[in-house]
Design an enzyme around this catalytic site. Structure first.
Site, PDB file in Angstrom:
ATOM      1  N   LYS A   1      35.441  46.639  35.254  1.00 45.28           N
ATOM      2  CA  LYS A   1      35.962  45.314  35.604  1.00 45.28           C
ATOM      3  C   LYS A   1      36.303  44.454  34.382  1.00 45.28           C
ATOM      4  O   LYS A   1      37.008  43.458  34.519  1.00 45.28           O
ATOM      5  CB  LYS A   1      34.969  44.596  36.499  1.00 45.28           C
ATOM      6  CG  LYS A   1      34.747  45.305  37.831  1.00 45.28           C
ATOM      7  CD  LYS A   1      36.000  45.349  38.673  1.00 45.28           C
ATOM      8  CE  LYS A   1      35.730  45.922  40.042  1.00 45.28           C
ATOM      9  NZ  LYS A   1      36.857  45.823  40.951  1.00 45.28           N
TER      10      LYS A   1
HETATM   11  C1  LIG Z   1      30.157  49.521  40.786  1.00 42.78           C
HETATM   12  C2  LIG Z   1      31.554  49.517  41.282  1.00 42.78           C
HETATM   13  N1  LIG Z   1      32.131  50.700  41.539  1.00 42.78           N
HETATM   14  C3  LIG Z   1      33.387  50.782  42.009  1.00 42.78           C
HETATM   15  C4  LIG Z   1      34.113  49.627  42.286  1.00 42.78           C
HETATM   16  C5  LIG Z   1      35.466  49.787  42.889  1.00 42.78           C
HETATM   17  O1  LIG Z   1      36.480  49.293  42.100  1.00 42.78           O
HETATM   18  P1  LIG Z   1      37.734  48.600  42.729  1.00 42.78           P
HETATM   19  O2  LIG Z   1      37.319  47.234  43.199  1.00 42.78           O
HETATM   20  O3  LIG Z   1      38.699  48.534  41.615  1.00 42.78           O
HETATM   21  O4  LIG Z   1      38.217  49.409  43.877  1.00 42.78           O
HETATM   22  C6  LIG Z   1      33.543  48.382  42.041  1.00 42.78           C
HETATM   23  C7  LIG Z   1      34.230  47.153  42.387  1.00 42.78           C
HETATM   24  O5  LIG Z   1      33.683  46.204  42.882  1.00 42.78           O
HETATM   25  C8  LIG Z   1      32.239  48.323  41.511  1.00 42.78           C
HETATM   26  O6  LIG Z   1      31.643  47.143  41.242  1.00 42.78           O
END
Ligand SMILES: Cc1ncc(COP(=O)(O)O)c(C=O)c1O
Length: 345
Positions: A43
């Site tokens: 992120k």
């Molecule tokens: C720990 C974790 N894994 C995977 C994701 C998935 O990513 P995306 O929001 O880009 O689909 C997130 C997003 O909130 C996350 O915090």
């Protein structure tokens, strides 16, 4: 090499081959370790990209406030970017968030508002609606809106996707990752598909999320929604960053299997990754029969396991979830003694 500030260290994360945990799978399997970003998750990439775009568009002015609804990782990254750039950062989260993540957000200077995890998305108490209304109330606030802000996916289109392409020398045949906002998987996947249209793309989804059914039927079914444990996998809304045309398949995994995979990963590969990384590995397990030795699989491991030490990596928490049997009271072993009654040390 010297960096001017922490934001310059975002991206260029390693791709690491997995061995023991995939020894029963004929394909080459690699993990894209997003925990190497300074905020320990994928992120960081989107936080920086979305904030800098808002600055360029004049939506976020000096001294302004960054507001978003976040399950934790995006919030941490937004708080980190805000700290460097001098913004106030206000975050709404659900009370499903782990204590570690909550403390991390506060440590980074964010103001955190806890919202009920079971509130429906259109309920004014939901973390989405709370973020929306706070952004309206606070003068100079900019609502990030990571689910619908397409600069989220674009960040991965411009960085994660090209990195994976280069790191696999274009040999990737499968991209697998959790979908929540969809930005990570679909942004990187869109770039990779442009290079290699035949590449397979699998989104990991959770039981309790609406995404798989929506992909298969086009129906948003509120009956699919119930609360579950895996953070960052699945959704109770349809985010704009999930590109349903691009993804071949959504595969659902359970809280329990995903938790055990994250634990196994640490012990067999020495990689402490988060709960959704366990979910991604579990997805690989469920699709492994279709793989051959010619396949090159990239699993996106979105964050670091240190964020889950009070959850997945804690036996007591695992027992509370019913994932591990309750401890049977054991007789305290009597200390060994020498013939003359002295205790051996
Ligand atoms: C720990 C974790 N894994 C995977 C994701 C998935 O990513 P995306 O929001 O880009 O689909 C997130 C997003 O909130 C996350 O915090």
């Amino acid at each position: 090499m010297v960096y001017n500030n922490i934001l310059e260290t975002i991206g260029k994360t390693p791709l690491v081959r997995l061995h023991n945990i995939v020894s029963h799978i004929p394909a080459k399997v690699y993990a894209k370790l997003e925990s190497f970003n300074p905020g320990l998750s994928a992120k960081d990439r989107i936080a920086l990209h979305m904030i800098e775009r808002a600055e360029r568009l004049g939506q976020l002015l000096p001294g302004g406030t960054v507001v978003d609804a976040t399950s934790g990782n995006t919030g941490f990254s937004l708080a980190m970017v805000s700290a460097i750039k001098g913004y106030r950062c206000v975050l709404t989260v659900t009370n499903k968030i782990s204590e570690d993540k909550l403390n991390n957000l506060r440590a980074m200077g964010a103001e955190v508002i806890l919202c009920p995890k079971d509130a429906k998305p259109d309920d004014p108490r939901s973390y989405y609606k709370m973020a929306e209304s706070l952004a309206k109330q606070i003068p100079g606030a900019w609502y990030v809106n990571q689910n619908f802000n397409t600069d989220n996916g674009e960040a991965h289109y411009l960085s994660t996707g090209p990195e994976i392409w280069e790191q696999t020398d274009g040999e990737i045949t499968y991209l697998i990752g959790s979908a929540s906002t969809g930005g990570t998987l679909c942004g990187s996947g869109r770039y990779l598909r442009e290079q290699k249209p035949e590449m397979n793309m699998i989104a990991v989804d959770a039981y309790g999320s609406v995404l798989k059914k929506y992909h298969e039927t086009g129906v948003y079914d509120p009956n699919e929604i119930y609360s579950y444990n895996i953070e960052g996998t699945g959704k109770n809304i349809i985010p704009a960053n999930v590109d349903f045309e691009l993804v071949d398949r959504f595969v659902k995994v359970t809280d329990k299997d995903s938790a055990f995979k994250a634990r196994e990963l640490a012990r067999s590969e020495g990689i402490l990754a988060g709960y959704s990384s366990g979910a991604t590995l579990q997805c690989l397990e469920q699709i492994k029969d279709e793989l051959t030795e010619d396949d090159v699989v990239v699993l996106i491991f979105a964050d670091h396991g240190s964020k889950y030490v009070t959850k997945v990596f804690n036996d007591e928490w695992m027992r509370q979830q019913g994932f591990m049997p309750a401890e049977t009271p054991q007789e305290t072993p009597k200390p060994a003694t020498t013939n003359d009654g002295g205790v051996l040390c």
